[in-house]
Design an enzyme around this catalytic site. Structure first.
Site, PDB file in Angstrom:
ATOM      1  N   CYS A   3      -0.515  -1.395  -1.960  1.00 13.02           N
ATOM      2  CA  CYS A   3      -0.450  -2.339  -3.330  1.00 13.02           C
ATOM      3  C   CYS A   3       0.566  -1.500  -3.962  1.00 13.02           C
ATOM      4  CB  CYS A   3      -1.916  -1.993  -3.868  1.00 13.02           C
ATOM      5  SG  CYS A   3      -3.364  -2.598  -3.108  1.00 13.02           S
ATOM      6  N   ARG A  10       6.437  -3.940  -0.518  1.00 11.43           N
ATOM      7  CA  ARG A  10       5.310  -3.411  -0.154  1.00 11.43           C
ATOM      8  C   ARG A  10       4.242  -4.344   0.405  1.00 11.43           C
ATOM      9  NH1 ARG A  10       4.594   2.017  -2.495  1.00 11.43           N
ATOM     10  NH2 ARG A  10       2.627   1.889  -2.215  1.00 11.43           N
ATOM     11  N   TRP A  31      -2.963  -5.948  -2.160  1.00 10.39           N
ATOM     12  CA  TRP A  31      -3.289  -6.282  -0.761  1.00 10.39           C
ATOM     13  C   TRP A  31      -4.587  -6.251  -0.574  1.00 10.39           C
ATOM     14  CZ3 TRP A  31       0.410  -7.829   2.812  1.00 10.39           C
ATOM     15  CH2 TRP A  31       0.134  -8.035   4.041  1.00 10.39           C
ATOM     16  N   ASN A  34      -4.780   1.720  -5.856  1.00  9.00           N
ATOM     17  CA  ASN A  34      -4.490   1.405  -4.717  1.00  9.00           C
ATOM     18  C   ASN A  34      -5.321   2.258  -3.854  1.00  9.00           C
ATOM     19  OD1 ASN A  34      -3.078   1.206  -2.461  1.00  9.00           O
ATOM     20  ND2 ASN A  34      -1.233   2.215  -2.878  1.00  9.00           N
ATOM     21  N   GLY A  35      -5.965   1.944  -2.910  1.00 10.81           N
ATOM     22  CA  GLY A  35      -6.835   2.619  -2.195  1.00 10.81           C
ATOM     23  C   GLY A  35      -7.993   2.003  -1.720  1.00 10.81           C
ATOM     24  N   GLU A  43      11.301  -1.821  20.642  1.00 14.11           N
ATOM     25  CA  GLU A  43      11.770  -2.198  19.149  1.00 14.11           C
ATOM     26  C   GLU A  43      12.304  -3.459  18.667  1.00 14.11           C
ATOM     27  OE1 GLU A  43      12.438  -1.493  14.979  1.00 14.11           O
ATOM     28  OE2 GLU A  43      10.968  -0.901  16.500  1.00 14.11           O
ATOM     29  N   LYS A  56      10.690  -6.255  16.438  1.00 14.46           N
ATOM     30  CA  LYS A  56      11.381  -7.020  15.187  1.00 14.46           C
ATOM     31  C   LYS A  56      11.402  -8.320  15.280  1.00 14.46           C
ATOM     32  CE  LYS A  56      12.843  -3.848  13.026  1.00 14.46           C
ATOM     33  NZ  LYS A  56      11.379  -3.355  13.321  1.00 14.46           N
ATOM     34  N   GLU A  87       7.547  -9.523  14.308  1.00 14.90           N
ATOM     35  CA  GLU A  87       7.334  -9.315  12.816  1.00 14.90           C
ATOM     36  C   GLU A  87       8.024 -10.460  12.049  1.00 14.90           C
ATOM     37  OE1 GLU A  87       7.311  -4.405  12.062  1.00 14.90           O
ATOM     38  OE2 GLU A  87       9.176  -5.317  12.516  1.00 14.90           O
ATOM     39  N   HIS A 101       5.140  -5.282  37.943  1.00 18.55           N
ATOM     40  CA  HIS A 101       3.710  -5.100  37.932  1.00 18.55           C
ATOM     41  C   HIS A 101       3.019  -5.657  36.856  1.00 18.55           C
ATOM     42  CE1 HIS A 101       4.056  -1.346  40.447  1.00 18.55           C
ATOM     43  NE2 HIS A 101       5.135  -1.209  39.958  1.00 18.55           N
ATOM     44  N   LYS A 116       5.022  -2.856   3.773  1.00 14.31           N
ATOM     45  CA  LYS A 116       6.112  -1.889   4.052  1.00 14.31           C
ATOM     46  C   LYS A 116       5.574  -0.810   4.357  1.00 14.31           C
ATOM     47  CE  LYS A 116      10.373  -0.559   4.518  1.00 14.31           C
ATOM     48  NZ  LYS A 116      11.122  -0.905   5.576  1.00 14.31           N
TER      49      LYS A 116
END
Length: 614
Positions: free
Chosen positions: A2, A27, A75, A101-102, A487, A491, A494, A510, A609
């Site tokens: 947040c 964020r 959020w 926030n939390g 990575e 990307k 995401e 495998h 973020k």
């Protein structure tokens, strides 16, 4: 996650707060709101679901006057995504407002207590109970600071808060408990600001102070007064932030991600500056606070990180073991403390975190501290908790990274890991002098190599046109480039929402080989290194099963080119530096495909973020 912004000064508070919230959009959030103390002594509130432009529209239609304001991008954790659940929340008959926030762990018990007192909560959030608790203490005669302190003493869990009250129109109070989300105070001329991240206030001031856990600040126009939770006053040392506010703007770029990929040559140059003695062939990492004897005594390094930083840690394992000859393990920050990790003497725990506020990584650091480890951090945010709590640190020097999908923070963290490996090898005597000098000479060329792949080229658009409708991708790499396959896949998933998996190429037989058909593009990372022929074999096996091969190869490699359907070319570089080069085309490919699919590149759905709650 947040975003929090607060303001007191001569300007219209709601305008300053809204601009600050816009700088925190990276964020991630699902609703937003602003509260401002009006000239008539009431607190006006505007809230909306969705992006900030909806809130801006409300403010245009129903302006908020006044010079004291707080704002929030939420959020959702407790309660759904509704305007009623959006912050700020009111208590004391609308005379106090709070943003938060939390997570308040004991909010259910507190809510039951309020209900028994006849107080009805208008939202489903945990935050609203705090507004009512503070309001109750105000009604009993406490001033705002005392009411906030008494309320905080009753809360369980890590949180950050900002309060304003109609009973004290010339001040706001902010506070922190635990590690959920930082709070930074901006000291201006005749004004003060508070925010959850530095970019929100850079337009107004670069002189800042940071709140630690169990600390509070009272902000007035001309002064900031700091207190501990027990009421003791103190004076933190202000910091001067060097970031230019313009660097947090897109400028001519379509997206922040596009800008940040393009900024990597500069970011890497900044990361090398002051750390590499090109004349004498030496590395200087003074902020690591490590003596040669302590380096020689080192017996193990555990890297803890989350998401993209975890992939950086996997690359770092190769670098550190090869250069410093010290065993390295890599753990997810979110798992580390739950398995009762073994921390032996002479162990260093290295946290990698762009924001320095990732709650799982901070918790891993706390567990490591409890077990007696030396704590290091590779971090991008000056003054963040990870940097402040570590025994030594290395700054990424990437500058503000706004796009949710990390790009330049990933490559600069790889450079930092390489520098750390060289530095430890230098102190431990595991690197011969000529090897160290050659490595330093290679670093001098690194920004130029990065510059060769950091520009957006037509090939990415062509590949995006070819593959944007595919629903599955496979990425393959070996040795130090296996984490780059992870990575690259991350990307793509995401920001384009295409399912993608990264695998060590030797593991293809495998399991993943069963998925390969003419609808499964396979991206192979195949530089000319010690496993080059193995990668050529993997490319052939994909082709034999009807798969499409996108080969990431070195310039002029006709052999690998003949085995691929499409190629992305990169310069030939030393093997341990190849991940820094090879990941950039994968960033561009993900970006181009996401743009072609019409996805929100900078703020992909469901992502934030900085993950500051568990």
């Amino acid at each position: 996650m947040c975003g929090i912004v607060g303001y007191i000064g001569p300007r219209r508070g709601a305008d300053v707060v809204l601009a600050g919230l816009r700088r925190l959009e990276y964020r991630g959030y699902d609703s937003a709101g602003i509260a401002a103390l009006q000239p008539d002594g009431t607190i006006g509130v505007r809230r909306s679901v969705g992006k900030l432009h909806h809130l801006a529209d409300k403010l245009a239609a129903q302006p908020l006057a006044g010079h004291l304001a707080v704002g929030h991008t939420r959020w959702a954790t407790h309660g759904g995504v509704t305007e009623q659940n959006a912050h700020p929340h009111l208590g004391h008959g609308g005379r106090v407002a709070v943003v938060h926030n939390g997570i308040i762990e004991n909010y259910t018990a507190l809510r039951r207590e309020l209900t028994a007192q006849g107080i009805t909560c208008a939202s489903e959030t945990d935050t609203e109970v705090v507004a009512h608790l503070v309001g109750g203490y105000l009604e009993a005669g406490d001033d705002l600071l005392t009411a906030v302190r008494r309320t905080l003493l009753r809360l369980h869990g890590a949180s950050a808060f900002v309060f304003i009250s109609a009973t004290e129109p010339g001040r706001l109070v902010a506070a922190r408990l635990g590690n959920a989300g930082g709070l930074v105070v901006g000291h201006g001329e005749g004004e003060h600001l508070i925010a959850s991240d530095i970019p929100a206030i850079l337009e107004h001031t670069r002189r800042v102070s940071f709140l630690e856990s169990r600390q509070l600040v009272v902000l007035e126009r001309e002064r900031a007064s700091f207190y501990t939770l027990d009421g003791t006053t103190f004076s933190p040392t202000p910091h001067l932030i060097a970031w230019d506010p313009v660097s947090a703007e897109k400028g001519p770029y379509r997206h922040f991600m596009q800008k940040e990929i393009s900024e990597q040559p500069r970011a890497i140059t900044d990361t090398l500056r002051g750390r590499v003695d090109f004349h004498h062939g030496l590395i200087h990492l003074d902020t690591l606070n490590l003596t040669p004897q302590e380096a020689r005594d080192l017996q193990h390094i555990t890297i803890v990180a989350c998401g993209t930083s975890y992939h950086a840690g996997l690359v770092g394992k190769f670098m550190l073991e090869h250069l410093a000859q010290v065993p390295v393990s890599v753990d997810y920050g979110s798992e580390f403390r739950y398995r009762d990790p073994l921390i032996r003497p002479h162990t260093a725990v290295l946290a990698i975190t762009q924001s320095g506020e990732t709650v799982d990584t901070l918790a891993a650091m706390e567990e490591a501290r409890r077990k007696g480890a030396r704590l290091w951090a590779i971090v991008n945010a000056l003054g963040s908790q990870a940097q402040r709590h570590a025994d030594g640190y290395v700054m990424m020097q990437a500058g503000p990274e706004i796009g949710v999908a990390s790009t330049k923070a990933f490559t600069t963290s790889l450079v930092d890991l390489y520098l750390l490996g060289l530095y430890l090898g230098q102190l431990r005597g595991t690197l011969a002098e000529d090897s160290l000098q050659q490595a330093v000479a290679d670093l001098a060329k690194l920004p130029e190599w990065v510059g060769q792949v950091a520009e957006l080229r037509p090939v990415y658009g062509e590949l995006a046109e070819q593959f944007h409708k595919r629903e599955h991708f496979l990425y393959l790499g070996r040795k130090v480039n296996y984490p780059i396959a992870l990575e690259g896949a991350l990307k793509l998933k995401e920001i384009s929402y295409i399912h993608a998996e990264g695998y060590p190429a030797g593991e293809m037989k495998h399991g993943p080989i069963a998925l390969i058909d003419d609808q499964m593009p396979v991206l192979t990372i195949a530089p000319r290194d010690s496993v080059y022929t193995k990668m050529l074999s993997q490319m052939e096996q994909v082709k034999a099963r009807g798969g499409t091969v996108i080969g990431l190869i070195q310039h002029g490699d006709k052999v690998a080119q003949a085995k691929a359907d499409f190629v992305l070319e990169v310069p030939a570089v030393p093997p341990l530096l190849s991940p820094i080069i090879n990941v950039i085309p994968l960033q561009w490919l993900a970006y181009a495909i996401a743009v072609r699919r019409g996805a929100d590149v900078d703020q992909p759905r469901n992502l934030a973020k900085s993950v500051t709650v568990e």
